[in-house]
Design an enzyme around this catalytic site. Structure first.
Site, PDB file in Angstrom:
ATOM      1  N   HIS A  45      -0.366  -2.619  -4.682  1.00  0.00           N
ATOM      2  CA  HIS A  45       0.231  -3.514  -5.676  1.00  0.00           C
ATOM      3  C   HIS A  45       0.398  -2.868  -7.050  1.00  0.00           C
ATOM      4  O   HIS A  45       0.176  -3.499  -8.085  1.00  0.00           O
ATOM      5  CB  HIS A  45      -0.574  -4.806  -5.773  1.00  0.00           C
ATOM      6  CG  HIS A  45      -0.576  -5.612  -4.506  1.00  0.00           C
ATOM      7  ND1 HIS A  45       0.500  -5.644  -3.647  1.00  0.00           N
ATOM      8  CD2 HIS A  45      -1.538  -6.407  -3.944  1.00  0.00           C
ATOM      9  CE1 HIS A  45       0.220  -6.425  -2.616  1.00  0.00           C
ATOM     10  NE2 HIS A  45      -1.005  -6.888  -2.763  1.00  0.00           N
ATOM     11  N   TYR A  99      -0.128 -17.809  -2.954  1.00  0.00           N
ATOM     12  CA  TYR A  99      -0.865 -18.323  -1.799  1.00  0.00           C
ATOM     13  C   TYR A  99      -0.448 -19.786  -1.603  1.00  0.00           C
ATOM     14  O   TYR A  99      -0.648 -20.612  -2.505  1.00  0.00           O
ATOM     15  CB  TYR A  99      -2.367 -18.298  -2.053  1.00  0.00           C
ATOM     16  CG  TYR A  99      -3.062 -16.965  -2.012  1.00  0.00           C
ATOM     17  CD1 TYR A  99      -3.941 -16.650  -0.977  1.00  0.00           C
ATOM     18  CD2 TYR A  99      -2.896 -16.028  -3.028  1.00  0.00           C
ATOM     19  CE1 TYR A  99      -4.627 -15.446  -0.950  1.00  0.00           C
ATOM     20  CE2 TYR A  99      -3.572 -14.820  -3.017  1.00  0.00           C
ATOM     21  CZ  TYR A  99      -4.443 -14.532  -1.968  1.00  0.00           C
ATOM     22  OH  TYR A  99      -5.120 -13.344  -1.948  1.00  0.00           O
ATOM     23  N   GLU A 123       5.448 -12.751   1.617  1.00  0.00           N
ATOM     24  CA  GLU A 123       5.683 -11.700   0.629  1.00  0.00           C
ATOM     25  C   GLU A 123       6.961 -10.924   0.963  1.00  0.00           C
ATOM     26  O   GLU A 123       6.927  -9.897   1.634  1.00  0.00           O
ATOM     27  CB  GLU A 123       4.480 -10.763   0.568  1.00  0.00           C
ATOM     28  CG  GLU A 123       3.163 -11.471   0.286  1.00  0.00           C
ATOM     29  CD  GLU A 123       1.945 -10.581   0.500  1.00  0.00           C
ATOM     30  OE1 GLU A 123       2.088  -9.333   0.415  1.00  0.00           O
ATOM     31  OE2 GLU A 123       0.851 -11.114   0.757  1.00  0.00           O
ATOM     32  N   GLN A 168       5.685  -9.545   4.273  1.00  0.00           N
ATOM     33  CA  GLN A 168       4.277  -9.448   4.655  1.00  0.00           C
ATOM     34  C   GLN A 168       3.713 -10.858   4.795  1.00  0.00           C
ATOM     35  O   GLN A 168       3.778 -11.664   3.864  1.00  0.00           O
ATOM     36  CB  GLN A 168       3.482  -8.669   3.603  1.00  0.00           C
ATOM     37  CG  GLN A 168       2.069  -8.288   4.040  1.00  0.00           C
ATOM     38  CD  GLN A 168       1.998  -6.922   4.698  1.00  0.00           C
ATOM     39  OE1 GLN A 168       3.030  -6.276   4.897  1.00  0.00           O
ATOM     40  NE2 GLN A 168       0.804  -6.465   5.017  1.00  0.00           N
ATOM     41  N   HIS A 215       3.233 -12.819  -4.940  1.00  0.00           N
ATOM     42  CA  HIS A 215       2.015 -12.984  -4.158  1.00  0.00           C
ATOM     43  C   HIS A 215       1.416 -14.390  -4.300  1.00  0.00           C
ATOM     44  O   HIS A 215       0.224 -14.551  -4.548  1.00  0.00           O
ATOM     45  CB  HIS A 215       0.985 -11.936  -4.574  1.00  0.00           C
ATOM     46  CG  HIS A 215       0.003 -11.574  -3.494  1.00  0.00           C
ATOM     47  ND1 HIS A 215      -1.090 -12.354  -3.183  1.00  0.00           N
ATOM     48  CD2 HIS A 215      -0.038 -10.522  -2.645  1.00  0.00           C
ATOM     49  CE1 HIS A 215      -1.780 -11.799  -2.209  1.00  0.00           C
ATOM     50  NE2 HIS A 215      -1.156 -10.671  -1.854  1.00  0.00           N
ATOM     51  N   ASP A 238      -2.197  -9.632   8.267  1.00  0.00           N
ATOM     52  CA  ASP A 238      -1.817  -8.916   7.055  1.00  0.00           C
ATOM     53  C   ASP A 238      -0.770  -7.930   7.533  1.00  0.00           C
ATOM     54  O   ASP A 238      -0.989  -6.716   7.595  1.00  0.00           O
ATOM     55  CB  ASP A 238      -3.017  -8.222   6.413  1.00  0.00           C
ATOM     56  CG  ASP A 238      -2.762  -7.863   4.951  1.00  0.00           C
ATOM     57  OD1 ASP A 238      -1.603  -7.983   4.512  1.00  0.00           O
ATOM     58  OD2 ASP A 238      -3.713  -7.467   4.251  1.00  0.00           O
ATOM     59  N   ARG A 262       0.810  -1.221   0.000  1.00  0.00           N
ATOM     60  CA  ARG A 262       0.000   0.000   0.000  1.00  0.00           C
ATOM     61  C   ARG A 262       0.842   1.269   0.000  1.00  0.00           C
ATOM     62  O   ARG A 262       1.886   1.328   0.665  1.00  0.00           O
ATOM     63  CB  ARG A 262      -0.943  -0.006   1.215  1.00  0.00           C
ATOM     64  CG  ARG A 262      -2.039  -1.055   1.093  1.00  0.00           C
ATOM     65  CD  ARG A 262      -2.826  -1.226   2.387  1.00  0.00           C
ATOM     66  NE  ARG A 262      -3.923  -2.163   2.183  1.00  0.00           N
ATOM     67  CZ  ARG A 262      -3.801  -3.503   2.256  1.00  0.00           C
ATOM     68  NH1 ARG A 262      -2.627  -4.042   2.555  1.00  0.00           N
ATOM     69  NH2 ARG A 262      -4.849  -4.288   2.047  1.00  0.00           N
TER      70      ARG A 262
END
Length: 362
Positions: free
Chosen positions: A118, A196, A328, A301, A194, A265, A93
């Site tokens: 992003h 998962y 991340e 992150q 990114h 997060d 962000r």
């Protein structure tokens, strides 16, 4: 390029035909498999430089895909969850979608309320990359992808040449190597991968029982917009963010920010000097699979898929909240607006280097 044209291109080709290294560049959208041996493989698409699958064995030799994702390129085009891409030019962000660099104010495309996330609405994850090299098999299969980010794209200054290489090596190692060169203007650069992860296999349930250890004794306290508005760096000791010893991901997840958000997060500051160093280890006791991340960036992150909710995935799977975690590797969140944080500014002729090494075991 218009969105309709992008979609048309995305639907052109889902192919993994061999492209010999050095034989030339390919600009259509496709799927490319890297395979090492009979039990270690990945799939990548040049839409967003996205990692689509990682197949590894468990402790009994059973193979499973441990990355969440989609079945088709068209679904990745329309994806809003960031399943597996490289995000940039400056990921995570950026407060109010603005920053000041060398006395000039830059305004970015806002795609997260009043903020930018992003890289904006058409960041690197929503762009077609060029396949520069592709070696599908052998001892060290790899693919290198290239993207030219133009001056003013999503509001960022200057032209930028970006490269990402995915490489498999022994015994079960996935390298993700990202670099970029600023061509004519200073610009912030902060790439983020990114993916998962669910070590039990994608769609196999939640990851709250996975144990996590992080080499991070500090973190950035974030506000309700998930921005480090205070500029503080705080110790993890005595908080739900203390993973210095192996701890189930879900052990204290309800305590994060006093329960104001659904899960982690969180931006952690990685211990140690600059250079490639251990960042995190995650283990799934049920399958025996584990992954160890090494990286050369100052922060990471941790995200626990808080906003997945009956999300359609690949292979007929449906993904739910806490169905994955992300690791991340990156620079500090919103560093462009915090001079007290390590700089992410790359000036003309300088090269940004970001290395991640993921070591799987079982």
């Amino acid at each position: 390029m218009a969105r309709g044209e992008l979609l048309r291109l995305a639907l052109l080709c889902v192919a993994a035909s061999a492209l010999a290294a050095g034989a030339g560049a390919r600009k259509m959208v496709g799927v490319y498999e890297l395979r090492r041996g009979h039990d270690f493989s990945i799939k990548v698409t040049n839409w967003g430089a996205t990692l689509m699958s990682v197949v590894v064995p468990d402790s009994k030799g059973n193979l499973a895909d441990v990355v969440l994702g989609k079945d088709t390129i068209a679904e990745y085009v329309n994806d809003t969850s960031y399943f597996g891409p490289v995000t940039g030019r400056a990921a995570q962000r950026i407060a109010r979608g603005r920053f000041v660099l060398d006395g000039k104010v830059y305004h970015l495309y806002k795609n997260d309320g009043n903020n930018t996330i992003h890289g904006g609405g058409r960041g690197f994850s929503k762009s077609i990359w060029t396949v520069k090299e592709y070696v599908a098999g052998g001892d060290s299969p790899y693919i290198t992808l290239y993207y030219r980010s133009f001056d003013g794209e999503q509001g960022f200054p200057g032209d930028l040449d970006a490269y990402v290489t995915y490489r498999l090596s022994a015994p079960y190692v996935l390298g993700v190597h990202m670099n970029a060169t600023a061509l004519n203007k200073a610009t912030p650069v902060n790439f983020l991968h990114h993916a998962y992860w669910n070590l039990g296999g994608h769609g196999s349930g939640d990851v709250l029982g996975h144990t996590l250890r992080m080499h991070a004794s500090r973190y950035l306290p974030l506000d309700e917009e998930l921005l480090p508005s205070s500029g503080r760096v705080a110790p993890v000791a005595g908080t739900p963010f203390d993973f210095r010893e192996p701890t189930p991901i879900g052990a204290r997840i309800r305590q994060v920010m006093g329960g104001k958000i659904a899960g982690y997060d969180t931006c952690f500051v990685i211990d140690g000097d600059d250079g490639l160093r251990p960042v995190a280890e995650v283990r799934d006791g049920a399958s025996g699979r584990a992954v160890e991340l090494w990286a050369n960036q100052p922060a990471m992150q941790l995200y626990t898929a808080n906003w997945l909710n009956h999300t359609k995935g690949k292979d007929g799977k449906v993904y739910e909240q806490y169905g994955a975690f992300t690791l991340e590797s990156m620079g500090y969140v919103d560093a462009v607006n915090h001079p007290e944080f390590p700089s992410q500014i790359v000036r003309p002729g300088q090269v940004y280097n970001h290395d991640m090494v993921l070591k799987f075991s079982f």
